[in-house]
Motif scaffolding. Structure first.
Motif, mmCIF file in Angstrom:
data_model
loop_
_atom_site.group_PDB
_atom_site.id
_atom_site.type_symbol
_atom_site.label_atom_id
_atom_site.label_comp_id
_atom_site.label_asym_id
_atom_site.label_seq_id
_atom_site.Cartn_x
_atom_site.Cartn_y
_atom_site.Cartn_z
ATOM 1 N N MET A 1 -33.344 3.341 -57.847
ATOM 2 C CA MET A 1 -33.198 2.683 -59.274
ATOM 3 C C MET A 1 -31.667 3.333 -59.839
ATOM 4 O O MET A 1 -30.612 2.996 -60.531
ATOM 5 N N ALA A 2 -31.431 4.060 -58.787
ATOM 6 C CA ALA A 2 -29.941 5.569 -59.118
ATOM 7 C C ALA A 2 -29.103 4.636 -58.457
ATOM 8 O O ALA A 2 -27.932 4.653 -59.104
ATOM 9 N N THR A 3 -28.706 3.802 -57.068
ATOM 10 C CA THR A 3 -27.661 3.126 -57.189
ATOM 11 C C THR A 3 -27.455 1.862 -58.109
ATOM 12 O O THR A 3 -26.307 1.786 -58.943
ATOM 13 N N THR A 4 -28.280 1.834 -58.548
ATOM 14 C CA THR A 4 -28.206 0.063 -59.731
ATOM 15 C C THR A 4 -27.361 1.583 -61.224
ATOM 16 O O THR A 4 -26.579 0.606 -61.684
ATOM 17 N N ALA A 5 -27.856 2.847 -61.690
ATOM 18 C CA ALA A 5 -27.363 3.054 -62.429
ATOM 19 C C ALA A 5 -25.844 3.325 -62.220
ATOM 20 O O ALA A 5 -24.984 2.611 -62.451
ATOM 21 N N LEU A 6 -25.829 3.780 -60.915
ATOM 22 C CA LEU A 6 -24.056 4.508 -61.340
ATOM 23 C C LEU A 6 -22.978 2.416 -60.506
ATOM 24 O O LEU A 6 -22.123 2.931 -61.308
ATOM 25 N N SER A 7 -23.714 2.085 -59.960
ATOM 26 C CA SER A 7 -23.117 0.504 -59.982
ATOM 27 C C SER A 7 -22.713 0.361 -60.996
ATOM 28 O O SER A 7 -22.336 -0.498 -61.725
ATOM 29 N N SER A 8 -23.882 0.377 -62.494
ATOM 30 C CA SER A 8 -23.656 -0.024 -63.788
ATOM 31 C C SER A 8 -22.225 0.395 -64.382
ATOM 32 O O SER A 8 -21.572 0.037 -65.573
ATOM 33 N N ARG A 9 -22.321 1.833 -64.204
ATOM 34 C CA ARG A 9 -21.134 2.392 -64.752
ATOM 35 C C ARG A 9 -20.048 1.590 -63.477
ATOM 36 O O ARG A 9 -19.365 1.674 -64.760
ATOM 37 N N ARG A 10 -19.868 2.000 -62.847
ATOM 38 C CA ARG A 10 -18.787 1.876 -62.547
ATOM 39 C C ARG A 10 -18.429 -0.202 -62.945
ATOM 40 O O ARG A 10 -17.158 -0.277 -62.919
ATOM 41 N N TYR A 11 -19.776 -0.507 -62.548
ATOM 42 C CA TYR A 11 -19.429 -1.803 -63.503
ATOM 43 C C TYR A 11 -18.723 -2.032 -64.943
ATOM 44 O O TYR A 11 -18.096 -2.528 -64.903
ATOM 45 N N ARG A 12 -18.419 -1.432 -65.838
ATOM 46 C CA ARG A 12 -18.789 -1.017 -66.994
ATOM 47 C C ARG A 12 -17.450 -0.536 -66.482
ATOM 48 O O ARG A 12 -16.441 -1.050 -67.511
ATOM 49 N N ALA A 13 -16.624 0.142 -65.937
ATOM 50 C CA ALA A 13 -14.949 1.515 -65.840
ATOM 51 C C ALA A 13 -14.178 -0.288 -65.187
ATOM 52 O O ALA A 13 -13.213 -0.036 -66.390
ATOM 53 N N LEU A 14 -15.039 -1.132 -63.854
ATOM 54 C CA LEU A 14 -13.707 -1.638 -64.181
ATOM 55 C C LEU A 14 -14.009 -2.759 -65.063
ATOM 56 O O LEU A 14 -12.653 -3.221 -65.280
#
Lengths: 354, 146
Positions: A1-14
């Motif tokens: 789940m955590a990995t997913t949250a992180l990646s989703s934040r990164r994704y938003r920044a990107l």
């Protein structure tokens, strides 16, 4: 789940960066364009400033000239007034011309109406003329015929050979006068006849007339050859009469020839259809060619060839009424050729009969 | 039942009258013919007035032969008066004229003429035509009941 949250934040920044990047890319050309526009505006301001300076100079110059301009303006005003006056005058004369033209037009129409009335009156007179001919001339003729017949019937035994011959002459002349009256009536009837234009098959018409004439005495001893003939637009009964007159004439004047030969031909050219009737009959002297087509004009003695001299006059009238022409050629003893031409396209043209 | 007159001839030209009378007699010798010379006389004869007052109430002729061109009252007017009066409307009226004019023929038929004969120029023809006419109107044709 955590990995997913992180990646989703990164994704938003990107995604945000990507957006900024794209925006920059889109805006920068506009900035460049604005810069260029700025430079242009600056240039324009400079130009305007220069123009202003020039204007100021001109102004000063003009101020000096104002007094002179007053005079010129007055002159221009006078000129303008003159022009307005001229224009008004032109308008007036134009209106006058218009009135004149309208009046002329009305006069012309009155004239036409009057002429039409005159013509109608003339036609009416012609009509009553032929009417009175039929009545007034026929009555005495009937009397001559009648009394001659009664004389022959009831007093025959008291007539010797000479008396009988004289009576015969009275009868022959009365019969001829009857023909003359009929001819005149035919002639005046044609003048006031309404013509009806249709397409006419001239070949069929000529053949029909030839067949009709073949039953006559003269027709039986003749050969009538009819070639292909062009069609025309015209009044069929009248054109039938043309063929009747020309063919029966050809037969009549071919009578002495051992073998009467009549050739009918025709062709189209130069906006008209031309027809020819040639015979090998007695012919005529060209010196009298003009007399051929006159009413009651005859080139031969009545005892040589029968007839009262109306046929060709009638024929000519019909051809003229169709806007055509007719002429003849011959030499004595060498046959005759009659030609007539009818307009091809303008067959409806019903000009006044001459 | 038969009247006193077979044919009333209305003809102003004496020569024409003579031929017509001769031709009628040739067709039938016994024919009783009355001749009047203008339109007024024709009307007086038919209606029994004026100079023909003695004919008032007399039986009508079997047929009237009427010329068109007549002095005083012309033939067309005589025809109109005959055909316009109930007493004479049925009277067979034959036009006998030298006119072959369309308008005359038309006008006569419109006015009720029973027949229209053109006088021929030839006497022999006149005899033939009038012979036919007499045979038709006096023998073949059934007259109107008087």
């Amino acid at each position: 789940m955590a990995t997913t949250a992180l990646s989703s934040r990164r994704y938003r920044a990107l995604t945000a960066m990507d957006f900024l990047f794209r925006l920059l890319k889109r805006v920068s050309p506009r900035v460049a364009a604005l810069d260029a526009g700025n430079a242009e505006l600056r240039e324009q301001v400079q130009r305007l400033e220069a123009a202003n300076a020039a204007l100021e100079g001109t102004n000063a110059m003009l101020e000096g000239r104002v007094s002179d301009s007053g005079v010129e303006a007055g002159r221009a005003r006078d000129q303008l007034q003159q022009e307005i006056l001229d224009r008004r005058r032109t308008e007036q004369s134009l209106r006058y011309s218009e009135t004149l033209l309208r009046r002329l037009h009305e006069d012309l129409e009155d004239h036409i109406t009057e002429r039409t009335r005159e013509l109608t009156r003339t036609i009416g007179e012609l009509e009553s003329f032929s009417y009175s001919i039929s009545h007034d001339l026929r009555a005495p003729l009937r009397a001559i015929n009648g009394f001659a017949a009664i004389l022959r019937e009831e007093h025959a035994e008291r007539l010797d050979a000479d008396g009988d011959a004289l009576l015969m002459k009275i009868e022959t002349n009365a019969a001829k006068m009857a023909q003359l009256i009929d001819g005149l009536l035919d002639f005046s009837r044609l003048a006031r006849a309404e013509s009806m234009s249709t397409e006419v098959d001239m070949e069929a018409l000529a053949r029909a007339v030839a067949a009709e004439l073949a039953g006559d005495d003269a027709g039986r001893r003749a050969a009538i050859e009819i070639a292909a003939l062009p069609k025309v637009v015209g009044d069929e009964p009248m054109l039938r009469q043309v063929w009747m007159n020309l063919l029966s004439n050809a037969l009549k004047f071919s009578a002495p020839a051992t073998v009467a030969r009549i050739v009918v031909s025709g062709e189209t050219g130069d906006g008209e259809a031309v027809f020819h009737v040639r015979d090998n009959g007695v012919g005529f002297d060209m010196a009298y060619a003009e007399k051929l087509f006159g009413v009651f004009n005859r080139l031969h003695r009545a005892d040589e060839f029968p007839g009262v001299g109306v046929g060709l006059a009638l024929t000519r009238r019909i051809v003229l009424r169709h806007g055509g022409r007719i002429w003849a050629e011959s030499r004595p003893g060498e046959g005759a050729a009659f030609h007539f031409a009818l307009p091809v396209a303008a067959g409806r043209r019903g000009g006044p009969a001459a | 039942m038969n009247g006193d007159i077979d044919v009333l001839l209305v003809e102003d030209n004496p020569d024409d009258a003579e031929f017509t009378l001769r031709a009628l007699r040739k067709a039938n010798v016994a024919l009783r013919i009355a001749l009047v010379e203008d339109g007024v006389q024709a009307l007086e004869f038919v209606f029994g007035t004026g100079g023909f007052a003695q004919r008032a109430g007399a039986t009508l002729p079997r047929v009237v032969l009427l010329d068109l061109k007549l002095p005083k009252v012309d033939g067309l007017e005589v025809l109109r008066r005959i055909k316009g009066d109930p007493r004479t409307r049925a009277l067979p009226t034959v036009m006998l004229t030298s006119s072959r004019e369309r308008r005359d023929i038309q006008a006569c038929y419109m006015a009720g003429a029973n027949s229209y004969i053109v006088k021929p120029v030839e006497y022999a023809e006149l005899i033939a035509k009038l012979g036919d006419l007499v045979r038709y109107w006096l023998q073949l044709n059934e007259p109107p009941p008087g």
